[in-house]
Design a protein around this motif. Structure first.
Motif, PDB file in Angstrom:
ATOM      1  N   ARG A 105       0.836  -1.206   0.000  1.00 19.29           N
ATOM      2  CA  ARG A 105       0.000   0.000   0.000  1.00 19.29           C
ATOM      3  C   ARG A 105       0.872   1.258   0.000  1.00 19.29           C
ATOM      4  O   ARG A 105       0.593   2.210  -0.711  1.00 19.29           O
ATOM      5  CB  ARG A 105      -0.921   0.017   1.211  1.00 19.29           C
ATOM      6  N   ALA A 126       0.853   3.775  -3.124  1.00 19.96           N
ATOM      7  CA  ALA A 126       0.454   5.168  -2.934  1.00 19.96           C
ATOM      8  C   ALA A 126       1.571   6.112  -3.392  1.00 19.96           C
ATOM      9  O   ALA A 126       1.312   7.132  -4.041  1.00 19.96           O
ATOM     10  CB  ALA A 126       0.106   5.428  -1.465  1.00 19.96           C
ATOM     11  N   LEU A 136       1.648   6.079  -7.226  1.00 20.47           N
ATOM     12  CA  LEU A 136       0.532   6.839  -7.788  1.00 20.47           C
ATOM     13  C   LEU A 136       0.739   8.345  -7.626  1.00 20.47           C
ATOM     14  O   LEU A 136       0.404   9.117  -8.531  1.00 20.47           O
ATOM     15  CB  LEU A 136      -0.788   6.405  -7.140  1.00 20.47           C
ATOM     16  N   ARG A 137       1.283   8.754  -6.492  1.00 27.15           N
ATOM     17  CA  ARG A 137       1.587  10.178  -6.314  1.00 27.15           C
ATOM     18  C   ARG A 137       2.628  10.632  -7.345  1.00 27.15           C
ATOM     19  O   ARG A 137       2.501  11.716  -7.930  1.00 27.15           O
ATOM     20  CB  ARG A 137       2.092  10.441  -4.896  1.00 27.15           C
ATOM     21  N   ARG A 146       0.953  10.820 -10.734  1.00 28.41           N
ATOM     22  CA  ARG A 146       0.103  12.014 -10.796  1.00 28.41           C
ATOM     23  C   ARG A 146       0.957  13.259 -11.036  1.00 28.41           C
ATOM     24  O   ARG A 146       0.640  14.099 -11.873  1.00 28.41           O
ATOM     25  CB  ARG A 146      -0.682  12.178  -9.504  1.00 28.41           C
ATOM     26  N   GLU A 162      -6.973   8.896  -9.658  1.00 30.70           N
ATOM     27  CA  GLU A 162      -7.733   9.059  -8.416  1.00 30.70           C
ATOM     28  C   GLU A 162      -8.487   7.782  -8.057  1.00 30.70           C
ATOM     29  O   GLU A 162      -8.567   7.409  -6.888  1.00 30.70           O
ATOM     30  CB  GLU A 162      -8.704  10.229  -8.548  1.00 30.70           C
ATOM     31  N   GLU A 191      -6.042   5.385  -6.641  1.00 28.25           N
ATOM     32  CA  GLU A 191      -5.714   5.758  -5.266  1.00 28.25           C
ATOM     33  C   GLU A 191      -6.813   5.304  -4.309  1.00 28.25           C
ATOM     34  O   GLU A 191      -6.539   4.946  -3.162  1.00 28.25           O
ATOM     35  CB  GLU A 191      -5.505   7.266  -5.161  1.00 28.25           C
ATOM     36  N   SER A 219      -6.288   3.049  -0.844  1.00 23.64           N
ATOM     37  CA  SER A 219      -6.676   3.489   0.488  1.00 23.64           C
ATOM     38  C   SER A 219      -7.887   2.744   1.046  1.00 23.64           C
ATOM     39  O   SER A 219      -8.161   2.849   2.234  1.00 23.64           O
ATOM     40  CB  SER A 219      -6.964   4.991   0.479  1.00 23.64           C
TER      41      SER A 219
END
Length: 194
Positions: free
Chosen positions: A68, A72, A75-76, A79, A161, A164, A168
């Motif tokens: 995770r 994350a 993905l950040r 982005r 998004e 993400e 989460s």
């Protein structure tokens, strides 16, 4: 007195010194009970809240849910690069690969590794914990890596998004328990085997 007798033989009967009895190891002192209770409480808290902890605070040496944390962070980064003007084709292919890795980490390789095309989007729609419309809005994942330019950054941002949200979201409940409950509910009333 007989001069041949030693002084010990002349003295009245002497007894050996007795040792103090040893301290028993059970039951432990109250301090040990408090330490044991604190360790159990901390262990339960880590077990219960391991997903939120692993997403927010990287704890060195504790590897609870590291996929995770890594997903994350990836993905950040994706982005940030997509907003910075990275080629939408490259962004879409990286997102597609990352999304497949997230799905396999969440639900296991056998559940989704062989799915491609519309079947992959159908599966994503069915398994998404947040209810994102993958069938309609996930087409850039299938077409963008192979098609001429035409995918907008906004489409990719919506997909990032949604991915993400997968990271989460809490883990799905264990399926074994549901299968066992449904089998026990459909068992004969006598409880015996047929």
């Amino acid at each position: 007195m007989d001069p041949i007798l030693s002084p010990l033989q002349q003295a009245p009967q002497l007894r050996d010194i007795r040792d103090i009895s040893s301290i028993p190891w059970w039951p432990p002192a109250p301090g040990w009970w408090l330490i044991l209770g604190a360790v159990l409480l901390i262990g339960y808290a880590i077990w219960r809240w391991r997903t939120p902890l692993s997403l927010r605070v990287p704890i060195p040496g504790i590897t609870l849910g590291t996929w995770r944390w890594d997903a994350a962070a990836a993905l950040r980064d994706l982005r940030r690069r997509a907003q910075g003007g990275q080629d939408p084709k490259a962004t879409a292919s990286e997102l597609s690969e990352l999304l497949r890795r997230i799905a396999m980490a969440r639900l296991g390789r056998p559940a989704c590794a062989g799915l491609t095309g519309p079947a992959w989007l159908e599966w994503l729609q069915a398994q998404d914990p947040n209810g994102f419309a993958w069938r309609e809005r996930g087409q850039p994942l299938l077409v963008a890596p192979y098609a001429p330019p035409g995918v907008t950054a906004q489409d990719l941002m919506a997909l990032i998004e949604a991915a993400e949200g997968w990271v989460s979201a809490r883990e799905p409940k264990r399926r074994r328990w549901r299968r066992w409950r449904s089998r026990s509910a459909s068992a004969p009333a006598g409880g015996g085997h047929v």
